[in-house]
Design a protein around this motif. Structure first.
Motif, PDB file in Angstrom:
ATOM      1  N   VAL A   5      -9.024  -7.216   1.485  1.00 11.12           N
ATOM      2  CA  VAL A   5      -9.361  -6.350   0.347  1.00 11.12           C
ATOM      3  C   VAL A   5     -10.311  -7.039  -0.619  1.00 11.12           C
ATOM      4  O   VAL A   5     -11.252  -6.419  -1.126  1.00 11.12           O
ATOM      5  CB  VAL A   5      -8.074  -5.888  -0.371  1.00 11.12           C
ATOM      6  N   ILE A  39      -5.966  -0.226   4.739  1.00  8.64           N
ATOM      7  CA  ILE A  39      -6.634   0.420   3.608  1.00  8.64           C
ATOM      8  C   ILE A  39      -7.714   1.327   4.166  1.00  8.64           C
ATOM      9  O   ILE A  39      -8.370   0.991   5.163  1.00  8.64           O
ATOM     10  CB  ILE A  39      -7.234  -0.620   2.636  1.00  8.64           C
ATOM     11  N   ALA A  60      -9.306  -1.714  -6.580  1.00  9.97           N
ATOM     12  CA  ALA A  60      -9.425  -1.729  -5.118  1.00  9.97           C
ATOM     13  C   ALA A  60     -10.094  -0.432  -4.662  1.00  9.97           C
ATOM     14  O   ALA A  60      -9.969   0.607  -5.321  1.00  9.97           O
ATOM     15  CB  ALA A  60      -8.060  -1.884  -4.470  1.00  9.97           C
ATOM     16  N   LEU A  64      -3.571   0.706  -0.695  1.00 17.07           N
ATOM     17  CA  LEU A  64      -3.113  -0.267   0.296  1.00 17.07           C
ATOM     18  C   LEU A  64      -1.807   0.247   0.885  1.00 17.07           C
ATOM     19  O   LEU A  64      -0.841   0.482   0.151  1.00 17.07           O
ATOM     20  CB  LEU A  64      -2.918  -1.633  -0.370  1.00 17.07           C
ATOM     21  N   ILE A 118     -11.252   3.181   3.279  1.00 11.36           N
ATOM     22  CA  ILE A 118     -12.355   3.177   2.326  1.00 11.36           C
ATOM     23  C   ILE A 118     -13.287   4.334   2.667  1.00 11.36           C
ATOM     24  O   ILE A 118     -13.600   4.571   3.831  1.00 11.36           O
ATOM     25  CB  ILE A 118     -13.112   1.829   2.338  1.00 11.36           C
ATOM     26  N   THR A 176      -0.471  -3.405   7.679  1.00 14.19           N
ATOM     27  CA  THR A 176      -1.055  -3.274   6.345  1.00 14.19           C
ATOM     28  C   THR A 176      -2.469  -2.746   6.530  1.00 14.19           C
ATOM     29  O   THR A 176      -3.228  -3.249   7.370  1.00 14.19           O
ATOM     30  CB  THR A 176      -1.096  -4.626   5.626  1.00 14.19           C
ATOM     31  N   TYR A 187      -4.386  -8.675   1.526  1.00 12.11           N
ATOM     32  CA  TYR A 187      -5.185  -8.549   0.300  1.00 12.11           C
ATOM     33  C   TYR A 187      -6.179  -9.698   0.166  1.00 12.11           C
ATOM     34  O   TYR A 187      -7.357  -9.483  -0.108  1.00 12.11           O
ATOM     35  CB  TYR A 187      -4.287  -8.485  -0.939  1.00 12.11           C
ATOM     36  N   LEU A 191     -13.950  -6.647  -0.084  1.00 13.41           N
ATOM     37  CA  LEU A 191     -14.548  -5.337  -0.327  1.00 13.41           C
ATOM     38  C   LEU A 191     -14.940  -5.132  -1.775  1.00 13.41           C
ATOM     39  O   LEU A 191     -15.404  -4.055  -2.125  1.00 13.41           O
ATOM     40  CB  LEU A 191     -13.570  -4.234   0.113  1.00 13.41           C
TER      41      LEU A 191
END
Length: 687
Positions: free
Chosen positions: A684, A582, A563, A567, A584, A580, A680, A687
């Protein structure tokens, strides 16, 4: 130990027929990771063949001598464990080298507290070797096990390599094949599609050890190898283009050609779509090997669950070995028993199950105590089984329940008499971990036999059925509702022991979420700890409990292999919202507007309510908005004026938090599971 020193294992313990070697490290950012590997070497310091190289694409020896176990989260990082059955190591092997490596330009100087520990068959730590200042190397030999006559010794090495895992393996005689472009050209004369080439070569890697097509028996012989389907033309070309491994000098007879090992990460193929059902309508239920309709009491559930699990362990050796290797059990012929009566004072005891493994005329025995639903393990019951095992010379007691053990916080307190010559190990296994291992084998790794795959599928269906009582951690505890109410009306004070109970339950839930997500993905998913080096687990949880009282929030970070970032799961008990997210990082090259447009394109199929926030240098808030609003105008993601440097993007989804403490549809546990799964699969993976 210090670098270069050595120690005889027999001088440290009498239980060194099998040992567990653990490699550990920590990262202040919480995102540091490395991969372990083992090389079995002959007297000449080289591998006998490429099959003596064990790593993530080849984790288990056919004879059971080496087994790379899953990563285990610890309070200040991760611990990669390797099981060695020293009685099964072939006599022509002189030593076993234990190493670790990093990828993508990462080096070990970015990690803290590098160490290797070795424990015996009962889980007692025998030695520890810390590595300080590793530098910018991408691979390190932590240590090696080597023979001296009839004994085994351990040497602390700490040698670094700049050339990564492939360079390290090559130095010991392994013929690495990482030239994907060359293989691609051999398929059709030109550079083919990367994904197609990778799939073809990964299929070829499956032939690295011919015995891996089936499960190993007690002598290392394969059992019921799967028939080989006719490969497609592209795979035939790839297989023919890759030469087989070298043979040892004394090896004779024909040998099945095998591909050279690739240190490139293996891609897990998704499971095939199930065939269309022949049922007339959805009300028809398929016949099941393990029915659950007759289960009326907790005792019935415990007996059925124990019998089902132990029987499948014997019939699917790879699954049984996967569960028992972590407990120091040898690889050999396994038999399991239920409702065995054993003498104990005036009243015989009847453990739920017994596991016995025979190898080279020696027996390894473990007693099994099982609990289902929310039933807790009883300390006096487990203590009695520990005493029985010690008197009868058994090696271990294994407890099995829906609870998840936390480091530094044992589920049951038992007294171990250190004066006894024979020591007994106490291990715990959660039902969630059993389901995790079954799912990995079914969907991602395989067991080489259709009948055994079906058995594992039936076991997994049984464990997931609402009436089996084996759903995993499913209750936040009696403190959940009072703590939630205390946060809402601002009456919860720091130091309240109920807040600590909630923090411990949250940690158990997070670890179970990691198991479930990792089973679905076929990748490692672990909690990312940001604790200071050497921090005490209890002190860390007290600090988190105080933060819960002050801020009303629970938070955890998960590291998912491959990933782009960590996360993050956050539960705000004041607002009743789950978040939730993330983060990047921004690309190193290109223009900000190009980054924004590319990100929007990648998220074309993501939920419209996804929140996108631009992270800027200095930590001040950047532009933010929902994906629905940003899709037509990606330039709205850029700071006004263009002078502020963009450091990355934060993607977040929000969801209402369940309130009840149990495992109902409206429960907190179910809402966390659903939030992680939705984020997810919806964000995710794009990505």
């Amino acid at each position: 130990m210090t670098k270069g020193s050595n120690s005889a294992l027999s001088a440290l313990s009498e239980n060194v027929g099998s040992v567990i070697v653990s490699l550990g490290w920590s990262s202040t950012a919480g995102d540091g990771d490395a991969d372990v590997s083992v090389l079995l070497l002959g007297p000449d310091g080289k591998v006998r063949s490429d099959a003596d190289f064990y790593f993530y694409n080849n984790p288990v020896a056919a004879d059971g001598s080496v087994h790379l176990l899953d990563k285990t989260p610890t309070e200040d990082g991760d611990e990669d464990r390797i099981s060695f059955d020293l009685t099964a190591v072939p006599p022509e092997v002189d030593r076993a080298v234990v190493a670790a490596s990093r990828y993508g330009g990462a080096h070990f100087g970015e990690l803290d507290d590098l160490r290797v520990t070795l424990s015996d068959a009962v889980g007692e730590n025998l030695l520890r070797f810390p590595i300080s200042d590793p530098g910018t190397v991408s691979a390190i030999i932590f240590g090696e096990l080597y023979r001296r006559g009839e004994d085994w010794k351990f040497r602390a090495v700490g040698q670094g390599y700049d050339s990564g895992l492939a360079g390290l393996a090559t130095d010991f005689g392994v013929d690495i094949d990482d030239d994907e472009e060359a293989v691609a050209e051999s398929v059709d004369g030109s550079v083919a599609d990367e994904e197609a080439v990778a799939e073809a070569v990964d299929s070829a890697v499956a032939a690295l050890v011919p015995e891996r097509a089936g499960d190993a028996g007690p002598a290392g012989a394969p059992l019921d190898p799967a028939p080989e389907p006719a490969p497609p033309a592209a795979l035939n070309a790839a297989l023919n283009a890759v030469p087989g491994p070298r043979r040892s000098a004394d090896e004779g007879g024909p040998r099945k050609p095998a591909a050279r090992p690739r240190t490139a990460k293996k891609r897990a193929a998704p499971p095939a779509a199930p065939p269309k059902s022949l049922a007339e309508n959805d009300s028809w239920k398929p016949a099941r090997l393990f029915p659950v309709s007759a289960l009326k009491s907790d005792r019935d559930r415990e007996m059925r669950a124990t019998s089902v699990l132990l029987s499948v362990m014997t019939q699917v050796p790879r699954f049984g070995r996967r569960l028992t290797a972590a407990f120091g059990a040898p690889s050999g012929r396994m038999e399991t028993f239920t409702e065995v009566s054993l003498p104990h004072g005036d009243t015989p005891r009847r453990p739920d199950g017994v596991i016995r493994i025979e190898r080279a005329g020696k027996l390894w025995t473990a007693l099994v105590e099982t609990k289902t639903n929310g039933n807790a393990l009883k300390a006096d019951q487990v203590q009695a089984y520990m005493d029985i095992a010690a008197r009868r010379g058994y090696e271990a007691v294994i407890t099995l329940s829906n609870d998840v053990a936390l480091e530094g916080s044992p589920l049951v307190d038992v007294k171990i008499d250190r004066r006894r010559k024979h020591q007994v190990a106490l291990w715990h296994l959660s039902w969630a971990e059993v389901a995790h291992q079954a799912q990995l084998l079914i969907q991602h790794e395989g067991v080489g036999n259709a009948a055994r795959t079906w058995l594992l599928q039936e076991l997994l269906h049984y464990l997931r059925h609402e009436n089996s009582g084996c759903h995993g951690f499913q209750n936040m505890g009696s403190a959940w509702v009072p703590v939630r109410n205390g946060i809402n009306d601002e009456t919860l004070c720091q130091g309240d022991p109920r807040a600590l109970e909630v923090v411990e339950s949250w940690e158990r839930l997070v670890r179970q979420v990691c198991l479930r997500l990792g089973g679905e993905l076929g990748q490692k998913v672990l909690p990312a700890q940001r604790a200071r080096r050497g921090s005490d687990p209890g002190t860390r949880r007290v600090r988190l409990a105080d933060r819960l009282c002050a801020e009303g929030r629970l938070q955890a970070e998960l590291r998912v292999e491959q990933a782009p970032g960590l996360l993050t799961i956050g539960a705000d008990l004041r607002t009743g919202k789950l978040r939730t997210s993330i983060e990047i990082p921004a690309p190193e090259q290109g223009y900000p507007l190009t980054w924004a447009k590319r990100l929007v394109r990648k998220l074309a199929e993501a939920p419209a309510d996804l929140h996108v926030e631009t992270l800027v240098e200095g930590g001040t808030g950047g532009p933010r908005g929902t994906l629905e609003r940003l899709r037509p105008e990606p330039a709205d993601m850029l700071p006004k004026g263009g002078a502020t440097r963009i450091t990355g993007f934060r993607l977040s989804l929000f969801k209402n938090m369940g309130s009840s403490r149990g495992n109902a549809e409206t429960s907190f546990i179910r809402s966390v599971d659903d939030a992680v799964h939705r984020f997810y699969t919806g964000v995710v993976v794009r990505l």
